[in-house]
Design an enzyme around this catalytic site. Structure first.
Site, mmCIF file in Angstrom:
data_model
loop_
_atom_site.group_PDB
_atom_site.id
_atom_site.type_symbol
_atom_site.label_atom_id
_atom_site.label_comp_id
_atom_site.label_asym_id
_atom_site.label_seq_id
_atom_site.Cartn_x
_atom_site.Cartn_y
_atom_site.Cartn_z
ATOM 1 C CB SER A 1 40.193 47.084 34.314
ATOM 2 O OG SER A 1 39.169 46.263 34.906
ATOM 3 C CD GLU B 1 39.218 51.128 33.545
ATOM 4 O OE1 GLU B 1 38.893 50.923 34.856
ATOM 5 O OE2 GLU B 1 38.527 50.399 32.715
ATOM 6 N NE ARG C 1 35.562 52.033 35.091
ATOM 7 C CZ ARG C 1 34.369 51.995 35.518
ATOM 8 N NH1 ARG C 1 33.623 53.042 35.727
ATOM 9 N NH2 ARG C 1 33.805 51.016 35.594
#
EC number: 1.3.1.98
Length: 300
Positions: free
Chosen positions: A222, A292, A173
Site C-alpha cells: 500500500s 504509507e 500506521r
C-alpha cells in the site's frame, strides 16, 4: 560522512560495507547501505549500538516490503534481523513470543497450530514483527495494537528496554518509537480458537489478497495511507491514475494504491510517480494523500 571500518565496533554477527539493498527490498530498486549489520543476537546489537558513534544514523530493515530505498543509498548502518530473530514460541495458551525478524506468515501459522485466534490478519501483511510493531501494521480490520502486549527494543543508545503496548503512542500506521530503535521481539496475545476455523479465515484473507493485489509484481504494498473518510485507491482511480507510467514505474491497474517496478525502474522513478499521483489527487479531490511507504536514503 566517511565511516571507516576502523571506526566501527567489533561484532559477533556480520558487518558488510557498501551492501546492495535492492535485492533485499520488494521494489528491487535503490542503492546500497554504507554498512549492513546482521547481529547474532540482541546482546550483539546492544553492544554494537552502545559503542557506535552517536552521530552515525541507524535504520532497521525487515523484509523491505513497504520501503523505497533511494538510489543514492543509505548512510550509516542498516540493521537487518536474520534467522536468530525469526523464532516464534508459545508463551501461554493464547500468547506468542515472536522474534523481530519473524514473518507475518510464520506468526499466523504458529498461532493457528496453537489454536490462537485473532492473529490471522498478519498472514496478509508482507513484513516482519519489528516492522508491524513500529508501524502499527494492520489489514482486514485489525491492527498490531489489537494484539501487542509488550515488545523488547534496543534503543539507539544500546539500552535494552521492554515497552508495554500503551507506551508506543499508536495511531494509524504510526508509533512513537524513537529513530534508530530496533524491535527485537514482541509478545502477541489472541484468544482461544479452533485451528480449522483459524485456517479458514487465513484462507479467506489470502484469497482476497490474491484477487485484489498485484502480489507477483515488484511492488511496495500500500503506497498511501487511507485519509479519514476515504479509500486511497478510490481517490487515485478517480484522479485518472490507474495504469499511469513514469519511466519504469507504473500505478497498478489491478489495485491503484500499489506502485510497480515494471523491470528497470529506478527508485527516483517510483517516488516521482507517487508524487505525481499525490499532485493529481490533490487537484481532483482536494485530498492530500500521505505516503504509507517509507522512503529512506539519499537521492543520486
Amino acid at each position: 560522512m566517511t565511516l571507516a571500518e576502523t571506526a566501527l565496533p567489533s561484532v559477533r554477527g556480520t558487518l558488510k560495507a557498501d551492501a546492495p539493498l535492492a535485492p533485499l527490498v520488494w521494489f528491487k530498486a535503490g542503492g546500497a547501505a554504507q554498512w549492513l549489520f546482521e547481529p547474532k543476537d540482541a546482546q550483539d546489537l546492544a553492544d554494537f549500538l552502545t559503542r557506535l558513534d552517536p552521530s552515525v544514523p541507524v535504520m532497521a530493515l525487515g523484509l523491505g516490503s513497504n520501503l523505497i530505498v533511494r538510489d543514492g543509498g543509505v548512510p550509516g548502518v542498516v540493521v537487518r534481523l536474520g534467522k536468530p530473530f525469526a523464532k516464534v514460541e508459545q508463551a501461554d495458551a493464547v500468547t506468542l513470543r515472536c522474534g523481530g525478524g519473524a514473518s507475518g506468515i510464520l506468526v499466523s501459522s504458529t498461532a493457528r497450530d496453537a489454536g490462537i485466534a485473532g492473529l490471522e490478519f498478519l498472514r496478509s501483511i508482507p513484513g516482519t514483527v519489528g516492522g508491524f510493531v513500529r508501524m502499527n501494521g494492520g489489514a482486514y480490520g485489525r491492527e498490531t495494537r489489537d494484539i501487542l502486549v509488550e515488545c523488547d527494543v534496543v534503543l539507539r543508545s544500546g539500552e535494552q528496554v521492554t515497552l508495554a503496548a500503551d507506551a508506543l503512542g499508536y495511531s494509524y500506521r504510526h508509533s512513537s518509537l524513537p529513530e534508530g530503535a530496533v524491535v527485537v521481539s514482541a509478545l502477541f496475545r489472541g484468544a482461544a480458537g479452533d485451528p480449522a476455523a483459524i485456517q479458514a479465515e487465513m484462507d479467506r484473507i489470502a484469497a482476497a489478497r490474491e484477487e485484489s493485489q498485484p502480489l507477483r509484481s515488484k511492488t511496495g504494498g500500500s503506497t498511501f495511507k487511507n485519509p479519514a473518510g476515504h479509500k486511497a485507491w478510490a481517490l487515485v482511480d478517480e484522479a485518472g491514475c490507474r495504469g499511469l507510467r513514469l519511466g519504469g514505474a507504473q500505478v497498478s491497474e489491478k489495485h491503484t494504491n500499489f506502485l510497480l517496478n515494471l523491470g528497470d525502474a529506478t527508485s527516483a522513478d517510483i517516488e516521482a510517480l507517487g508524487e505525481e499521483v499525490r499532485r493529481r489527487v490533490k487537484a481532483k479531490s482536494g485530498v492530500e494523500l500521505e505516503w504509507e511507504i517509507q522512503r529512506v536514503g539519499l537521492t543520486k
